[in-house]
Design a protein around this motif. Sequence first.
Motif, PDB file in Angstrom:
ATOM      1  N   GLY A  73     -16.362 -38.705   5.303  1.00 18.93           N
ATOM      2  CA  GLY A  73     -17.540 -37.874   5.058  1.00 18.93           C
ATOM      3  C   GLY A  73     -17.247 -36.404   5.307  1.00 18.93           C
ATOM      4  O   GLY A  73     -17.651 -35.528   4.529  1.00 18.93           O
ATOM      5  N   PHE A  74     -16.516 -36.128   6.397  1.00 23.18           N
ATOM      6  CA  PHE A  74     -16.170 -34.748   6.730  1.00 23.18           C
ATOM      7  C   PHE A  74     -15.289 -34.139   5.640  1.00 23.18           C
ATOM      8  O   PHE A  74     -15.529 -33.022   5.169  1.00 23.18           O
ATOM      9  N   LEU A 104      -2.593 -49.479  -1.783  1.00 22.96           N
ATOM     10  CA  LEU A 104      -2.607 -48.047  -1.502  1.00 22.96           C
ATOM     11  C   LEU A 104      -3.248 -47.278  -2.660  1.00 22.96           C
ATOM     12  O   LEU A 104      -3.097 -47.669  -3.824  1.00 22.96           O
ATOM     13  N   THR A 105      -3.966 -46.219  -2.332  1.00 18.39           N
ATOM     14  CA  THR A 105      -4.510 -45.320  -3.345  1.00 18.39           C
ATOM     15  C   THR A 105      -3.848 -43.966  -3.177  1.00 18.39           C
ATOM     16  O   THR A 105      -3.582 -43.539  -2.052  1.00 18.39           O
ATOM     17  N   GLU A 106      -3.601 -43.299  -4.297  1.00 17.25           N
ATOM     18  CA  GLU A 106      -2.929 -42.005  -4.234  1.00 17.25           C
ATOM     19  C   GLU A 106      -3.619 -41.063  -5.212  1.00 17.25           C
ATOM     20  O   GLU A 106      -3.980 -41.470  -6.312  1.00 17.25           O
ATOM     21  N   CYS A 107      -3.809 -39.810  -4.809  1.00 13.53           N
ATOM     22  CA  CYS A 107      -4.395 -38.815  -5.707  1.00 13.53           C
ATOM     23  C   CYS A 107      -3.537 -37.557  -5.725  1.00 13.53           C
ATOM     24  O   CYS A 107      -3.209 -36.997  -4.679  1.00 13.53           O
ATOM     25  N   GLN A 108      -3.170 -37.141  -6.916  1.00 16.27           N
ATOM     26  CA  GLN A 108      -2.438 -35.888  -7.112  1.00 16.27           C
ATOM     27  C   GLN A 108      -3.406 -34.897  -7.739  1.00 16.27           C
ATOM     28  O   GLN A 108      -3.802 -35.065  -8.880  1.00 16.27           O
ATOM     29  N   MET A 109      -3.789 -33.874  -6.965  1.00 11.68           N
ATOM     30  CA  MET A 109      -4.615 -32.808  -7.543  1.00 11.68           C
ATOM     31  C   MET A 109      -3.689 -31.717  -8.064  1.00 11.68           C
ATOM     32  O   MET A 109      -2.642 -31.434  -7.463  1.00 11.68           O
ATOM     33  N   HIS A 118      -8.143 -49.466  -1.407  1.00 10.66           N
ATOM     34  CA  HIS A 118      -8.712 -48.737  -2.537  1.00 10.66           C
ATOM     35  C   HIS A 118      -9.702 -47.709  -1.975  1.00 10.66           C
ATOM     36  O   HIS A 118     -10.835 -48.057  -1.639  1.00 10.66           O
ATOM     37  N   GLY A 119      -9.277 -46.470  -1.858  1.00  7.48           N
ATOM     38  CA  GLY A 119     -10.105 -45.426  -1.247  1.00  7.48           C
ATOM     39  C   GLY A 119     -10.024 -44.151  -2.049  1.00  7.48           C
ATOM     40  O   GLY A 119      -9.509 -43.137  -1.605  1.00  7.48           O
ATOM     41  N   GLU A 120     -10.564 -44.223  -3.255  1.00  9.57           N
ATOM     42  CA  GLU A 120     -10.378 -43.131  -4.203  1.00  9.57           C
ATOM     43  C   GLU A 120     -11.104 -41.847  -3.795  1.00  9.57           C
ATOM     44  O   GLU A 120     -10.560 -40.757  -3.888  1.00  9.57           O
ATOM     45  N   ARG A 121     -12.342 -42.014  -3.324  1.00  8.75           N
ATOM     46  CA  ARG A 121     -13.124 -40.832  -2.925  1.00  8.75           C
ATOM     47  C   ARG A 121     -12.422 -40.129  -1.764  1.00  8.75           C
ATOM     48  O   ARG A 121     -12.307 -38.900  -1.728  1.00  8.75           O
ATOM     49  N   LYS A 122     -11.923 -40.913  -0.823  1.00  9.86           N
ATOM     50  CA  LYS A 122     -11.210 -40.345   0.325  1.00  9.86           C
ATOM     51  C   LYS A 122      -9.933 -39.646  -0.128  1.00  9.86           C
ATOM     52  O   LYS A 122      -9.633 -38.524   0.293  1.00  9.86           O
TER      53      LYS A 122
END
Lengths: 367, 150
Positions: A205-206, A253-258, A282-286
């Motif tokens: 949330g933070f 695992l979830t991974e995001c590349q901005m 699966h933690g896409e928003r995080k």
Amino acid sequence: MYVAVKGGERAIANAHAWLAEERRGDPGVPELSIAQIREQQRLAVDRVMTEGSLYDPDLAALALKQARGDQVEAIFLLRAYRTTLARFGASLPLETGRMTVRRRVSAIFKDVPGGQVLGPTFDYTHRLLDFTLAANGEPPAAPVAEAPLADTLPPVIDVLNRERLIEAEVVPADEAPPADLTREPLRFPASRAMRLQNLARGDEGFLLALGYSTQRGYGRNHPFAGEIRFGEVTVELEAPELGFAVELGDIELTECQMVNQFAGSKTEPPQFTRGYGTSFGHGERKAMAMALVDRSLRAAELGEEVSSPAQDTEFVLYHSDNVEAQGFVQHLKLPHYVDFQSELTVIRAMRRAAAQTAEAALAEAAE
Amino acid sequence: MEKTDDIASRKRRLAALARTDRDALEGALRRITPVPRYDVVKPAETGLVMVRGRAGGTGAPFNLGEMTVTRCVVRGEDGALGVGYVAGRDRRKAELVAVFDALLQDPARAQALEDDVIAPAEQRRQVQRARTLARAAATRVDFFTVVRGE
């Protein structure tokens, strides 16, 4: 200041007994099993593992059951449990490029090799309550394609960055072990490794609010979701008894590349920069929020003006941990009788002094 | 020191064993006659492994979070040391993996165990993975271009 307060033992024991009954709820309703929580509340389990910083789906499910579904309490339980175990070592760095992909999307390149793969996602659902779930219906089997995806999908950025307009992540020549917040305190300036570990454990949330604040203009950095992927990755450990790396199993695992706009600096040409986010399960928003904040915390290093909360490393890293934060906020419930008594004495003295001054002024005016 | 080929095949077998569930390993052990004897050198113990990631997936390593891991070391009848390392907290499973690791070092047994335990485990994993990837492929977006009218 705290003083020992005795006499509450019986009240505490009785309160905990009542808590146990409340946890169970109506005995006429079947009790939840750990396996049911693990299988059917999976995203709650994933968040507890990520922020509890311990991958063990059964333990996270148990923690959720014990905490009556309270996520931060469950995270606290997992953090406390890990202190009872010895550390065998550190894994080889995960090779997320070799992930068995269930979902992989890119918002910047339409035609990525392997395609846009939606996987099991809430995206594009209508967010209408589904009352068939209240009727315990089994879902129909998901369709299966004739040809499966490739065993591995190469990372989008590495494949499509031929013009080198996006900064490359470089492995440093010096292979010193990365900072570890479970063994050393935060130090500033914090290394990227220290920041990433802090953010990975940080409260969703933070980080979500901080990431959102950058989008609304508090430290704007023009992000694009370069790639989001979710699937299974193998974990390998160098085992001292064997003298080689052994596969322990696979984790989800979830991974995001901005990918973020960057005007360039004295030393760097204009190019796209990067922010990285990851979570257990699966933690896409995080993962997305983490990637936004990872990038905003690079402001100083990239020569950008540091003017907003999401760019302030100390502010972010000192307040991201929900176990620490809930502890300090909730400690206010503990007896502060003596502190408050002394404050009362001070207030009474101030009032007396103020009254005397007013009386003296009145007497002077009357003369 | 072991030969590179031996290390590679031992690695492959350990990877398959780590992904085999405990009941399947117990069943495979029961099928061996006479029942193999072994001594426990290091009793099964659950601990933590810090999982490392890399910044941006390919950059400098960082500590992502820990996972539970259980390990065990046994010595087989012929003196071979068997080592088991498995994700999770199943001590019996770690012990069984160590037992099979010791047994598989015996050339007289290796082929039979390869056929009875390792090959089926690898095949199960392959089938599961293919199923996951076929489901994922069914959710791949087929873009088509809408041609605008004159």
